[in-house]
Design an enzyme around this catalytic site. Sequence first.
Site, PDB file in Angstrom:
ATOM      1  N   ARG A   1       0.502  -1.150   0.184  1.00 55.37           N
ATOM      2  CA  ARG A   1       0.355   0.219   0.191  1.00 55.37           C
ATOM      3  C   ARG A   1       0.429   0.948   0.684  1.00 55.37           C
ATOM      4  O   ARG A   1       0.571   2.230   0.390  1.00 55.37           O
ATOM      5  CB  ARG A   1      -1.334   0.174   1.335  1.00 55.37           C
ATOM      6  CG  ARG A   1      -2.207  -0.904   1.354  1.00 55.37           C
ATOM      7  CD  ARG A   1      -2.681  -0.971   0.094  1.00 55.37           C
ATOM      8  NE  ARG A   1      -3.212  -2.133   0.569  1.00 55.37           N
ATOM      9  CZ  ARG A   1      -3.217  -3.620  -0.247  1.00 55.37           C
ATOM     10  NH1 ARG A   1      -2.268  -3.628  -1.213  1.00 55.37           N
ATOM     11  NH2 ARG A   1      -3.990  -4.514  -0.389  1.00 55.37           N
TER      12      ARG A   1
HETATM   13  C1  LIG Z   1     -16.027   1.793   0.686  1.00 54.11           C
HETATM   14  C2  LIG Z   1     -14.273   1.424   0.340  1.00 54.11           C
HETATM   15  C3  LIG Z   1     -13.407   0.433   0.205  1.00 54.11           C
HETATM   16  C4  LIG Z   1     -12.198   0.200  -0.134  1.00 54.11           C
HETATM   17  N1  LIG Z   1     -11.350  -0.993  -0.712  1.00 54.11           N
HETATM   18  C5  LIG Z   1     -10.091  -0.830  -0.585  1.00 54.11           C
HETATM   19  C6  LIG Z   1      -9.289  -2.043  -0.692  1.00 54.11           C
HETATM   20  O1  LIG Z   1     -10.238  -3.149  -0.478  1.00 54.11           O
HETATM   21  N2  LIG Z   1      -7.833  -1.943  -1.274  1.00 54.11           N
HETATM   22  C7  LIG Z   1      -7.322  -0.754  -1.119  1.00 54.11           C
HETATM   23  O2  LIG Z   1      -6.040  -0.516  -1.521  1.00 54.11           O
HETATM   24  N3  LIG Z   1      -8.010   0.701  -0.932  1.00 54.11           N
HETATM   25  C8  LIG Z   1      -8.841   0.745  -0.350  1.00 54.11           C
HETATM   26  N4  LIG Z   1      -9.893   1.640   0.087  1.00 54.11           N
HETATM   27  C9  LIG Z   1      -9.240   3.215  -0.593  1.00 54.11           C
HETATM   28  C10 LIG Z   1      -9.670   3.622  -1.217  1.00 54.11           C
HETATM   29  O3  LIG Z   1     -10.058   3.515  -2.181  1.00 54.11           O
HETATM   30  C11 LIG Z   1      -8.075   3.751  -2.521  1.00 54.11           C
HETATM   31  O4  LIG Z   1      -7.014   4.618  -1.990  1.00 54.11           O
HETATM   32  C12 LIG Z   1      -8.027   4.795  -3.525  1.00 54.11           C
HETATM   33  O5  LIG Z   1      -6.774   4.423  -3.831  1.00 54.11           O
HETATM   34  C13 LIG Z   1      -8.294   6.120  -2.970  1.00 54.11           C
HETATM   35  O6  LIG Z   1      -8.510   6.517  -5.009  1.00 54.11           O
HETATM   36  P1  LIG Z   1      -9.533   8.431  -4.369  1.00 54.11           P
HETATM   37  O7  LIG Z   1      -9.195   8.714  -5.995  1.00 54.11           O
HETATM   38  O8  LIG Z   1     -10.607   7.843  -3.925  1.00 54.11           O
HETATM   39  O9  LIG Z   1      -7.783   8.885  -3.716  1.00 54.11           O
HETATM   40  P2  LIG Z   1      -8.171   9.720  -2.856  1.00 54.11           P
HETATM   41  O10 LIG Z   1      -9.204   9.438  -2.092  1.00 54.11           O
HETATM   42  O11 LIG Z   1      -8.738  11.528  -3.652  1.00 54.11           O
HETATM   43  O12 LIG Z   1      -6.836  10.694  -2.864  1.00 54.11           O
HETATM   44  C14 LIG Z   1      -6.242   9.344  -1.838  1.00 54.11           C
HETATM   45  C15 LIG Z   1      -4.678   9.890  -2.070  1.00 54.11           C
HETATM   46  O13 LIG Z   1      -4.409  10.132  -3.068  1.00 54.11           O
HETATM   47  C16 LIG Z   1      -3.464  11.158  -3.685  1.00 54.11           C
HETATM   48  N5  LIG Z   1      -4.527  10.849  -5.077  1.00 54.11           N
HETATM   49  C17 LIG Z   1      -5.137  10.877  -5.763  1.00 54.11           C
HETATM   50  N6  LIG Z   1      -4.657  11.557  -7.284  1.00 54.11           N
HETATM   51  C18 LIG Z   1      -3.958  11.021  -7.293  1.00 54.11           C
HETATM   52  C19 LIG Z   1      -2.906  11.803  -8.723  1.00 54.11           C
HETATM   53  N7  LIG Z   1      -3.206  11.955  -9.431  1.00 54.11           N
HETATM   54  N8  LIG Z   1      -1.490  11.803  -8.499  1.00 54.11           N
HETATM   55  C20 LIG Z   1      -0.831  11.359  -7.115  1.00 54.11           C
HETATM   56  N9  LIG Z   1      -1.618  11.238  -6.207  1.00 54.11           N
HETATM   57  C21 LIG Z   1      -3.328  11.242  -6.129  1.00 54.11           C
HETATM   58  C22 LIG Z   1      -4.617  12.261  -3.285  1.00 54.11           C
HETATM   59  O14 LIG Z   1      -3.148  12.929  -2.693  1.00 54.11           O
HETATM   60  C23 LIG Z   1      -4.068  11.621  -1.528  1.00 54.11           C
HETATM   61  O15 LIG Z   1      -2.886  11.661  -0.767  1.00 54.11           O
HETATM   62  C24 LIG Z   1     -11.253   1.669   0.035  1.00 54.11           C
HETATM   63  C25 LIG Z   1     -12.212   3.196   0.150  1.00 54.11           C
HETATM   64  C26 LIG Z   1     -13.458   2.801   0.820  1.00 54.11           C
HETATM   65  C27 LIG Z   1     -14.194   3.526   0.532  1.00 54.11           C
END
Ligand SMILES: Cc1cc2nc3c(=O)[nH]c(=O)nc-3n(C[C@H](O)[C@H](O)[C@H](O)COP(=O)(O)OP(=O)(O)OC[C@H]3O[C@@H](n4cnc5c(N)ncnc54)[C@H](O)[C@@H]3O)c2cc1C
Length: 290
Positions: free
Chosen positions: A168
Amino acid sequence: MFSESLHSYVHENVSLAERCWLRIGGSARFFAEVPSSSILTQLCREATAASLPVRVLGAGSNLLIRSEQIDALVVRLTGEFEAVTISDNKIVVGAAASLGDLISAAAESGLAGLEHLAGIPGTVGAAVVCNSGVKNDDLGSRVQRVCGVDRDAEEVELSREELKFGYRRSNLQHLIVTSAEIELQRQDPAEVTRKLQANWIVKKAGQPAVDDCLAQAFIEPSGWQISELLEAAGMKSAAEGEASMNPTFPGYLGVTKEADARDVLALVGRIARAVEVQSGIQLHQQLKIW
Ligand SMILES: Cc1cc2nc3c(=O)[nH]c(=O)nc-3n(C[C@H](O)[C@H](O)[C@H](O)COP(=O)(O)OP(=O)(O)OC[C@H]3O[C@@H](n4cnc5c(N)ncnc54)[C@H](O)[C@@H]3O)c2cc1C
């Protein structure tokens, strides 16, 4: 602060709560939806020249926003950054594409290797930086190349040899990722789709409805079940203020509209301490705090 050609992109004092899954938190001093690389680099150059930090927002599924205004330019990538282009067994995908769209496009083209990520919310950019995955199977192991913009507002490209993915995490924290190249294996599209659907059903059954204000609080420690750790520490239903753990879906927390980021931080901190005392395992927060 920004030159006139950027005025139509940049807005001041924009609420981030409505752009994040937890639906709480304050505003960004500057916010811009950015449709192209040229606008992105220009924005980053001007922000850097003014010593203004730049942060990138994805789908907001893994963010906890504090109540105070964030003194930064927050960008959200759109437009050209949403493209998914497939040739042979390679996919070049923009950072703003949803992980779900990437996985579906791969399955339709008979490209296997992403089905295990079915149901993980968010954008490809965040999934690459956070090396999203299920247990020890992640996205990073399929990534061959990453393009982005660095802290000096320069466009950079990292090859497989320069990329480092851990559990992660990655060595990309300093970049705004703009696209990634992913290499997969050819398989029968019907078989890939069948696996994808099966994984999707399992994932959906193990997490709360996505229209709740929710977040995955912790990174599941490798080799452990978060549900067992919380249960053993008596933290399965723990609550602080307006934030509480979901007893039906261990590891997920929910908040009410009245919650404050401090409730979430207090809850997550209390649980981490209790689990460490009980099991000797250090839980790491999944949520990124702004
Ligand atoms: C219901 C649920 C289930 C989940 N299941 C999993 C799972 O099974 N496995 C898992 O690994 N995670 C899981 N997650 C966590 C989440 O889905 C991941 O961390 C996902 O990658 C976040 O994506 P986002 O676009 O919403 O990021 P955001 O929440 O918008 O941002 C998260 C971080 O990523 C950075 N970021 C976003 N875009 C970029 C970019 N283009 N370049 C550089 N940095 C960037 C942001 O600055 C921030 O630090 C889950 C979350 C929820 C709510």
